[in-house]
Design an enzyme around this catalytic site. Structure first.
Site, PDB file in Angstrom:
ATOM      1  N   ASP A 175       1.041  -1.098  -0.072  1.00  0.00           N
ATOM      2  CA  ASP A 175      -0.169  -0.053  -0.135  1.00  0.00           C
ATOM      3  C   ASP A 175       1.054   1.376   0.081  1.00  0.00           C
ATOM      4  O   ASP A 175       1.600   1.432   0.944  1.00  0.00           O
ATOM      5  CB  ASP A 175      -0.939  -0.091   1.395  1.00  0.00           C
ATOM      6  CG  ASP A 175      -2.056   0.988   1.053  1.00  0.00           C
ATOM      7  OD1 ASP A 175      -1.873   1.976   0.395  1.00  0.00           O
ATOM      8  OD2 ASP A 175      -3.303   0.868   1.724  1.00  0.00           O
ATOM      9  N   ARG A 211      -0.181   4.337  -0.123  1.00  0.00           N
ATOM     10  CA  ARG A 211      -1.050   5.643  -0.134  1.00  0.00           C
ATOM     11  C   ARG A 211      -0.537   6.553   1.264  1.00  0.00           C
ATOM     12  O   ARG A 211      -0.083   5.673   2.315  1.00  0.00           O
ATOM     13  CB  ARG A 211      -2.257   5.351   0.194  1.00  0.00           C
ATOM     14  CG  ARG A 211      -3.148   4.849  -1.064  1.00  0.00           C
ATOM     15  CD  ARG A 211      -4.499   4.379  -0.814  1.00  0.00           C
ATOM     16  NE  ARG A 211      -4.540   3.229   0.106  1.00  0.00           N
ATOM     17  CZ  ARG A 211      -5.609   2.680   0.285  1.00  0.00           C
ATOM     18  NH1 ARG A 211      -6.784   2.975  -0.125  1.00  0.00           N
ATOM     19  NH2 ARG A 211      -5.658   1.287   1.165  1.00  0.00           N
TER      20      ARG A 211
END
Length: 386
Positions: free
Chosen positions: A318, A320
């Site tokens: 991930d 983000r």
């Protein structure tokens, strides 16, 4: 499971902003996406030419070597190094010396698992670790920001006698960007978001809705706040959904994920409860971009799960960050939220960014026959709470 993206935010989020640095990184991103080399300067003032691997051709490699006056290396991320058999490394970036007949085709085979080409042996390559603050590490970070494959060909610059760095950059019409500015870019861009648009947009399940657009001053991509009803921070914690854009799920109705259901479900639930906010974040594919997400889908069709596919491409599971969400909430006047999510990482990251998460509101939708494996991976590999 704690996402590696937590480590991307510095402990001190009050560091001074440098608008010139923001613009230089944004321009370097554009050059890299166009296939042009850029000059990266490390903390010691040493320079290197960096070229996206997606722009590598025999001519481009020869030109890079000639311009820099040195032999380039291939810089890949730790996950990609593991995927091509270079073993486990502690450093975030690994460099490979491009000798022994390794050419443009070989480079593409090493960095792009979707080519389905036979992998050549890497046992004879000279391998060196690199930190993010180095020229090689910063070049890979810049490729990530450009939503390209997270690898770069990097050649240290040997300045001719009497030639300065500024003179070299001007002579070759190149963009110079500092490694530190690349690494700080996401934080600075998030902290300088400005409201640039605000309009009423009645929605099918929430007619009393406004959409607000926030843009960083470098002209980068906008994030949106979908404000439903009349939420007020004075009335207690605000119901909030942080939703990363998903072109395939949100717009096309893809059945490979649950994103479209989560977006429309959040709008309907917030409307039902009276008011709240959906933060629509420009972080397609968990921050790897649409093209890389499509590449990940190719790998999933070959049997890899969604986490493995991202790592095969060289990304973290991930990528983000949620500082843009926290900044939008602050500008909207909200410091306490009830968060619609199944993802514990979002709870941790918002709290780290200074937003108090008073409560987690479950946000679960049934599988559709195509996304069972995807949802299972989110639960088993990413700790999502279904």
């Amino acid at each position: 499971m704690t996402s590696p993206s937590l480590a991307k935010l510095p402990d001190d989020l009050s560091q001074p902003l440098d608008q010139t640095a923001l613009r230089s990184v944004d321009r370097a991103i554009g050059d890299l996406r166009r296939g042009d080399p850029v000059v990266v300067e490390d903390l010691q003032g040493d320079l290197a030419l960096a070229l996206s691997v997606e722009a590598v051709t025999p001519d481009a490699l020869a030109a890079l070597k000639l311009m820099a006056g040195s032999s380039p290396v291939l810089a890949v991320t730790r996950p990609r190094a593991a995927a091509i058999g270079l073993g486990e490394h502690q450093s975030p970036v690994v460099t490979l010396a491009l000798g022994g007949g390794f050419n443009a085709d070989t480079i593409h085979e090493l960095v792009d698992p979707t080519r389905r080409a036979p992998q050549r042996s890497v046992s004879t390559l000279t391998i060196e670790p690199a930190e993010l603050e180095t020229r090689e590490g910063a070049a890979v970070a810049l490729a990530k920001l450009a939503r390209l494959l997270p690898s770069a060909v990097v050649a240290p610059i040997r300045l001719p006698r009497g030639v300065t760095a500024d003179g070299f950059v001007a002579k070759h019409d190149l963009m110079l960007v500092r490694a530190r500015d690349i690494l700080d870019y996401q934080v600075h861009a998030a902290r300088t978001l400005t409201l640039v648009g605000d309009a009423s947009v009645p929605l099918a399940n929430a007619e009393n809705t406004r959409v607000l657009a926030f843009r960083p001053p470098d002209g980068g991509v906008e994030h949106l706040a979908i404000v439903i009803g009349e939420p007020s921070g004075q009335d207690g914690p605000v119901l909030v959904r942080m939703h990363s854009e998903c072109f395939t799920g949100d717009l096309l109705g893809s059945l490979r994920c649950d994103c479209g259901d989560q977006l429309r479900g959040a709008i309907a639930e917030i409307s039902r409860q009276g008011s709240g906010v959906v933060l629509y974040l420009a972080q397609e594919g968990r921050g790897i971009g649409l093209v890389n997400k499509l590449r990940a889908y190719q790998l999933q069709d070959d049997g890899f799960d969604t986490v493995e596919a991202n790592e095969m491409l060289g990304f973290d599971a991930d990528e983000r960050i949620y500082l843009p969400a926290a900044e939008m909430l602050r500008q909207l006047g909200f410091s306490r939220v009830r968060l619609l999510t199944n993802n514990p990482d979002k709870l941790r990251q918002l709290a780290r960014c200074g937003i108090e998460v008073v409560d987690r509101v479950a946000h679960i939708f049934p599988s559709n026959g195509h996304n069972e494996g995807y949802l299972r991976t989110k639960a088993e590999r990413s700790g999502h709470m279904f």
